[in-house]
Motif scaffolding. Structure first.
Motif, PDB file in Angstrom:
ATOM      1  N   ASN A  98       0.827  -1.211   0.000  1.00 30.65           N
ATOM      2  CA  ASN A  98       0.000   0.000   0.000  1.00 30.65           C
ATOM      3  C   ASN A  98       0.861   1.262   0.000  1.00 30.65           C
ATOM      4  O   ASN A  98       0.479   2.266  -0.605  1.00 30.65           O
ATOM      5  CB  ASN A  98      -0.953  -0.007   1.189  1.00 30.65           C
ATOM      6  CG  ASN A  98      -2.065  -1.024   1.011  1.00 30.65           C
ATOM      7  OD1 ASN A  98      -2.442  -1.353  -0.105  1.00 30.65           O
ATOM      8  ND2 ASN A  98      -2.583  -1.530   2.118  1.00 30.65           N
ATOM      9  N   ILE A  99       2.004   1.212   0.649  1.00 31.21           N
ATOM     10  CA  ILE A  99       2.920   2.359   0.608  1.00 31.21           C
ATOM     11  C   ILE A  99       3.426   2.567  -0.816  1.00 31.21           C
ATOM     12  O   ILE A  99       3.483   3.704  -1.304  1.00 31.21           O
ATOM     13  CB  ILE A  99       4.090   2.158   1.592  1.00 31.21           C
ATOM     14  CG1 ILE A  99       3.587   2.280   3.033  1.00 31.21           C
ATOM     15  CG2 ILE A  99       5.207   3.172   1.332  1.00 31.21           C
ATOM     16  CD1 ILE A  99       4.627   1.923   4.082  1.00 31.21           C
ATOM     17  N   ILE A 100       3.766   1.485  -1.494  1.00 37.48           N
ATOM     18  CA  ILE A 100       4.227   1.595  -2.883  1.00 37.48           C
ATOM     19  C   ILE A 100       3.098   2.131  -3.764  1.00 37.48           C
ATOM     20  O   ILE A 100       3.333   2.999  -4.618  1.00 37.48           O
ATOM     21  CB  ILE A 100       4.764   0.242  -3.386  1.00 37.48           C
ATOM     22  CG1 ILE A 100       6.036  -0.126  -2.606  1.00 37.48           C
ATOM     23  CG2 ILE A 100       5.048   0.288  -4.888  1.00 37.48           C
ATOM     24  CD1 ILE A 100       6.546  -1.521  -2.858  1.00 37.48           C
ATOM     25  N   ASP A 101       1.863   1.665  -3.566  1.00 38.01           N
ATOM     26  CA  ASP A 101       0.695   2.205  -4.284  1.00 38.01           C
ATOM     27  C   ASP A 101       0.619   3.722  -4.100  1.00 38.01           C
ATOM     28  O   ASP A 101       0.488   4.472  -5.070  1.00 38.01           O
ATOM     29  CB  ASP A 101      -0.615   1.615  -3.746  1.00 38.01           C
ATOM     30  CG  ASP A 101      -0.962   0.266  -4.327  1.00 38.01           C
ATOM     31  OD1 ASP A 101      -0.258  -0.188  -5.242  1.00 38.01           O
ATOM     32  OD2 ASP A 101      -1.956  -0.314  -3.859  1.00 38.01           O
ATOM     33  N   PHE A 102       0.688   4.142  -2.847  1.00 38.90           N
ATOM     34  CA  PHE A 102       0.578   5.576  -2.539  1.00 38.90           C
ATOM     35  C   PHE A 102       1.679   6.370  -3.224  1.00 38.90           C
ATOM     36  O   PHE A 102       1.423   7.432  -3.794  1.00 38.90           O
ATOM     37  CB  PHE A 102       0.637   5.792  -1.021  1.00 38.90           C
ATOM     38  CG  PHE A 102       0.775   7.240  -0.654  1.00 38.90           C
ATOM     39  CD1 PHE A 102      -0.324   8.079  -0.691  1.00 38.90           C
ATOM     40  CD2 PHE A 102       1.996   7.761  -0.279  1.00 38.90           C
ATOM     41  CE1 PHE A 102      -0.204   9.415  -0.363  1.00 38.90           C
ATOM     42  CE2 PHE A 102       2.123   9.103   0.049  1.00 38.90           C
ATOM     43  CZ  PHE A 102       1.025   9.926   0.003  1.00 38.90           C
ATOM     44  N   LEU A 103       2.919   5.873  -3.168  1.00 40.18           N
ATOM     45  CA  LEU A 103       4.033   6.613  -3.767  1.00 40.18           C
ATOM     46  C   LEU A 103       3.871   6.755  -5.277  1.00 40.18           C
ATOM     47  O   LEU A 103       4.158   7.807  -5.840  1.00 40.18           O
ATOM     48  CB  LEU A 103       5.359   5.927  -3.424  1.00 40.18           C
ATOM     49  CG  LEU A 103       5.759   5.987  -1.954  1.00 40.18           C
ATOM     50  CD1 LEU A 103       7.014   5.163  -1.708  1.00 40.18           C
ATOM     51  CD2 LEU A 103       5.958   7.427  -1.496  1.00 40.18           C
ATOM     52  N   ILE A 104       3.377   5.702  -5.932  1.00 41.78           N
ATOM     53  CA  ILE A 104       3.167   5.785  -7.379  1.00 41.78           C
ATOM     54  C   ILE A 104       2.054   6.777  -7.701  1.00 41.78           C
ATOM     55  O   ILE A 104       2.190   7.613  -8.607  1.00 41.78           O
ATOM     56  CB  ILE A 104       2.854   4.391  -7.963  1.00 41.78           C
ATOM     57  CG1 ILE A 104       4.105   3.510  -7.884  1.00 41.78           C
ATOM     58  CG2 ILE A 104       2.369   4.498  -9.404  1.00 41.78           C
ATOM     59  CD1 ILE A 104       3.863   2.074  -8.260  1.00 41.78           C
ATOM     60  N   ILE A 146       0.332  12.163  -9.658  1.00 41.88           N
ATOM     61  CA  ILE A 146      -0.371  13.432  -9.419  1.00 41.88           C
ATOM     62  C   ILE A 146       0.612  14.592  -9.478  1.00 41.88           C
ATOM     63  O   ILE A 146       0.326  15.635 -10.073  1.00 41.88           O
ATOM     64  CB  ILE A 146      -1.113  13.385  -8.075  1.00 41.88           C
ATOM     65  CG1 ILE A 146      -2.282  12.404  -8.169  1.00 41.88           C
ATOM     66  CG2 ILE A 146      -1.615  14.768  -7.661  1.00 41.88           C
ATOM     67  CD1 ILE A 146      -2.969  12.126  -6.852  1.00 41.88           C
ATOM     68  N   PHE A 147       1.796  14.425  -8.881  1.00 42.09           N
ATOM     69  CA  PHE A 147       2.820  15.470  -8.929  1.00 42.09           C
ATOM     70  C   PHE A 147       3.179  15.805 -10.371  1.00 42.09           C
ATOM     71  O   PHE A 147       3.260  16.977 -10.749  1.00 42.09           O
ATOM     72  CB  PHE A 147       4.063  15.022  -8.152  1.00 42.09           C
ATOM     73  CG  PHE A 147       5.233  15.940  -8.314  1.00 42.09           C
ATOM     74  CD1 PHE A 147       5.280  17.148  -7.634  1.00 42.09           C
ATOM     75  CD2 PHE A 147       6.291  15.592  -9.141  1.00 42.09           C
ATOM     76  CE1 PHE A 147       6.351  18.002  -7.791  1.00 42.09           C
ATOM     77  CE2 PHE A 147       7.367  16.444  -9.303  1.00 42.09           C
ATOM     78  CZ  PHE A 147       7.407  17.653  -8.623  1.00 42.09           C
ATOM     79  N   CYS A 148       3.386  14.767 -11.193  1.00 37.34           N
ATOM     80  CA  CYS A 148       3.751  14.992 -12.597  1.00 37.34           C
ATOM     81  C   CYS A 148       2.633  15.693 -13.370  1.00 37.34           C
ATOM     82  O   CYS A 148       2.899  16.579 -14.190  1.00 37.34           O
ATOM     83  CB  CYS A 148       4.119  13.674 -13.264  1.00 37.34           C
ATOM     84  SG  CYS A 148       5.658  12.967 -12.653  1.00 37.34           S
ATOM     85  N   MET A 149       1.374  15.304 -13.098  1.00 34.58           N
ATOM     86  CA  MET A 149       0.251  15.951 -13.788  1.00 34.58           C
ATOM     87  C   MET A 149       0.145  17.424 -13.394  1.00 34.58           C
ATOM     88  O   MET A 149      -0.052  18.292 -14.245  1.00 34.58           O
ATOM     89  CB  MET A 149      -1.053  15.218 -13.495  1.00 34.58           C
ATOM     90  CG  MET A 149      -1.179  13.899 -14.203  1.00 34.58           C
ATOM     91  SD  MET A 149      -2.810  13.118 -14.096  1.00 34.58           S
ATOM     92  CE  MET A 149      -3.144  13.126 -12.365  1.00 34.58           C
ATOM     93  N   ILE A 150       0.280  17.712 -12.109  1.00 39.87           N
ATOM     94  CA  ILE A 150       0.186  19.102 -11.658  1.00 39.87           C
ATOM     95  C   ILE A 150       1.340  19.922 -12.214  1.00 39.87           C
ATOM     96  O   ILE A 150       1.154  21.064 -12.646  1.00 39.87           O
ATOM     97  CB  ILE A 150       0.132  19.173 -10.122  1.00 39.87           C
ATOM     98  CG1 ILE A 150      -1.208  18.619  -9.640  1.00 39.87           C
ATOM     99  CG2 ILE A 150       0.346  20.592  -9.617  1.00 39.87           C
ATOM    100  CD1 ILE A 150      -1.327  18.483  -8.147  1.00 39.87           C
ATOM    101  N   LYS A 151       2.527  19.327 -12.242  1.00 36.80           N
ATOM    102  CA  LYS A 151       3.686  20.032 -12.792  1.00 36.80           C
ATOM    103  C   LYS A 151       3.462  20.348 -14.273  1.00 36.80           C
ATOM    104  O   LYS A 151       3.757  21.450 -14.731  1.00 36.80           O
ATOM    105  CB  LYS A 151       4.937  19.181 -12.593  1.00 36.80           C
ATOM    106  CG  LYS A 151       6.211  19.877 -12.951  1.00 36.80           C
ATOM    107  CD  LYS A 151       7.419  19.081 -12.521  1.00 36.80           C
ATOM    108  CE  LYS A 151       8.655  19.871 -12.905  1.00 36.80           C
ATOM    109  NZ  LYS A 151       9.837  19.398 -12.254  1.00 36.80           N
TER     110      LYS A 151
END
Length: 125
Positions: free
Chosen positions: A74-80, A85-90
């Protein structure tokens, strides 16, 4: 105003509909990422770590079973998801910066200047 009418107005506002679409797409995207992690990445990571099955990683504490392998997935899910989302916002911010503002119309003469011109024309006649 009746309760049903108020609710209908609330539900049909653009922001609520946009949010609903975002939640639906986000849920579908979450399933894709979960499948990527569970079916692609974790088997590869398991192979690199000597055949460890992360779903099987558990610890017994008394009568309780702590499934820390699932927690790691689940941590790996969250990080991906956070990275996507970071890339889309950027990318969206980059597109906003590229948009150039519309050129301003040249400033015309002020009312006082027009009246002065009309006064001068009338004087010369």
């Amino acid at each position: 105003m009746g309760f049903v009418k108020e609710f209908k107005e609330f539900a049909m506002k653009g922001n609520v509909m946009d949010m609903a679409v975002g939640v639906i797409i986000g849920g579908a995207f979450g399933k894709i990422v979960t499948s990527l992690v569970d079916d692609v990445l974790m088997p590869i990571i398991g192979m690199l770590t000597g055949g460890v099955d992360f779903n099987g990683l558990v610890a017994k504490v008394g009568d309780a079973t702590v499934k820390y392998g699932t927690f790691i997935q689940n941590i790996i899910d969250f990080l991906i998801i956070a990275l996507c989302i970071f890339c889309m916002i950027k990318a969206m911010n980059k597109l906003k910066k590229q948009e150039e503002p519309a050129p301003e119309a040249p400033a015309g003469p002020t009312t006082e200047e027009l009246l002065a011109d009309i006064k001068d024309i009338l004087k010369n006649k």
